[in-house]
Design an enzyme around this catalytic site. Structure first.
Site, PDB file in Angstrom:
ATOM      1  N   GLY A 135     -34.719  11.741  62.963  1.00 33.65           N
ATOM      2  CA  GLY A 135     -35.119  10.273  62.408  1.00 33.65           C
ATOM      3  C   GLY A 135     -35.355  10.390  60.665  1.00 33.65           C
TER       4      GLY A 135
ATOM      5  CG  ASN B 297     -33.142  10.088  72.589  1.00 35.42           C
ATOM      6  OD1 ASN B 297     -33.421   9.165  73.263  1.00 35.42           O
ATOM      7  ND2 ASN B 297     -34.085  10.927  72.046  1.00 35.42           N
TER       8      ASN B 297
ATOM      9  CG  HIS C 130     -37.102  13.934  71.994  1.00 39.60           C
ATOM     10  ND1 HIS C 130     -37.836  13.585  71.092  1.00 39.60           N
ATOM     11  CD2 HIS C 130     -35.847  13.987  71.627  1.00 39.60           C
ATOM     12  CE1 HIS C 130     -37.050  13.314  69.999  1.00 39.60           C
ATOM     13  NE2 HIS C 130     -35.728  13.171  70.430  1.00 39.60           N
TER      14      HIS C 130
ATOM     15  CD  GLU D 126     -38.878  10.898  68.851  1.00 38.01           C
ATOM     16  OE1 GLU D 126     -38.454  10.102  69.708  1.00 38.01           O
ATOM     17  OE2 GLU D 126     -38.294  10.477  67.884  1.00 38.01           O
TER      18      GLU D 126
ATOM     19  CD  GLU E 129     -33.292  16.537  69.044  1.00 40.42           C
ATOM     20  OE1 GLU E 129     -32.393  15.927  68.968  1.00 40.42           O
ATOM     21  OE2 GLU E 129     -34.402  16.589  69.826  1.00 40.42           O
TER      22      GLU E 129
ATOM     23  CB  SER F   5     -30.660  13.069  60.249  1.00 43.52           C
ATOM     24  OG  SER F   5     -31.652  12.672  60.395  1.00 43.52           O
TER      25      SER F   5
HETATM   26  C1  PEP Z   1     -33.174  12.197  68.440  1.00 48.31           C
HETATM   27  O1  PEP Z   1     -33.856  11.602  68.874  1.00 48.31           O
HETATM   28  O2  PEP Z   1     -33.188  13.342  69.470  1.00 48.31           O
HETATM   29  C2  PEP Z   1     -32.628  12.811  67.385  1.00 48.31           C
HETATM   30  C3  PEP Z   1     -32.141  13.924  66.970  1.00 48.31           C
HETATM   31  O3  PEP Z   1     -32.794  11.337  66.384  1.00 48.31           O
HETATM   32  P1  PEP Z   1     -31.842  11.295  64.995  1.00 48.31           P
HETATM   33  O4  PEP Z   1     -30.505  11.506  65.408  1.00 48.31           O
HETATM   34  O5  PEP Z   1     -32.027   9.791  64.657  1.00 48.31           O
HETATM   35  O6  PEP Z   1     -32.237  12.115  64.162  1.00 48.31           O
END
Ligand code: PEP
Length: 262
Positions: free
Chosen positions: A179, A14, A101, A103, A173, A218
């Protein structure tokens, strides 16, 4: 003896707002070349921004590397300025659409009802929706993680017929791990993944074993193997570590070998 895992694992990048058109093409073709020999027992996809989606998909047309959109709108046409329809995304050559997501939920007010509409619209045009669910830190600290994830899963999938539900990908997630460099332990992730699988099993019985439940938050080349060692973790949704050929290819390699040697 190595065995092929069921369901077939998926590692999906992503890229969020990362990358110009030329940078996106270079990253996608680099990942294609670096993972070509691995994409036989797993699925891998990159997640460019909308402006690069069609060009990246065209470049990857004859390879096994898939393309994921980061969002998509449920209406097919009409006065919805700024939106991109799932049909347009499918037409551009994508295979997956990430929906819900955190975000989008946190910054753009995405609701469970909207996520459900998006998942249904994606399926309607032959895209595989990657439905993201996950609790905030406050919800985890308040002992609400399981309840939150369960209600998001129900909200996004309740109205899908069973024959469509089996085609979706779920991405767990935890918001506090995205992040931040702080990831759930494999055991914490497995606990939630097992609960998601149980909820799907209550509805689909053994067919629920075919649904891929990804972990995201992460995930890096050096922690993907321990996550993939968990029974109900079927791949990863990857932000930061998907932004260079080296780290994403290494992550896919480590993740793949962890799930083909156990
Ligand atoms: C994401 O954007 O779905 C995500 C898991 O980001 P990161 O791997 O940077 O934590």
């Amino acid at each position: 003896m190595s065995k092929t895992r069921v369901p077939r694992p998926l590692f999906c990048g992503n890229w969020k707002l990362w990358g110009s058109l030329s940078e996106s093409v270079a990253l996608a073709t680099g990942v294609r070349d670096a993972t070509a020999s691995i994409i036989t027992t797993v699925d891998v996809a990159v997640g460019p921004g909308f402006l690069a989606l069609a060009t990246v998909a065209e470049k990857l047309k004859s390879s096994a590397l898939g393309v994921a959109a980061q969002d998509g709108y449920w209406e097919v046409k009409g006065a919805f300025t700024g939106e991109v329809a799932m049909a347009q995304i499918a037409n551009a050559g994508a295979r997956y659409a990430i929906v819900g997501h955190s975000e989008r939920r946190q910054l753009f007010g995405e609701t469970d009802a909207n996520v459900a509409r998006k998942a249904k619209a994606a399926l309607g045009v032959g895209l595989t929706p990657i439905i993201c669910i996950g609790e905030t830190l406050a919800e985890r600290d308040g002992g609400q993680a399981l309840a939150r994830v369960s209600s998001q899963l129900d909200g996004a999938t309740r109205d899908l017929p069973d024959a469509e539900l089996v085609k979706v990908v779920i991405a767990y997630e935890p918001v506090w791990a995205i992040g931040t460099g702080r990831n759930a332990t494999p055991e914490q992730a497995q606990e939630i993944h097992a609960a998601i699988r149980a909820q799907l099993t209550a509805r689909l019985r053994e067919k629920a074993q075919e649904i891929r439940i990804l972990y995201g938050g992460s995930v890096k080349p050096d922690n993907v193997a321990s996550l993939m060692g968990q029974k109900d973790i079927d791949g990863a949704l990857v932000g930061g570590a998907s932004l260079t050929v080296e780290s994403f290819a290494k992550l896919v390699k480590e993740g793949t070998s962890a799930c083909t040697t156990s």
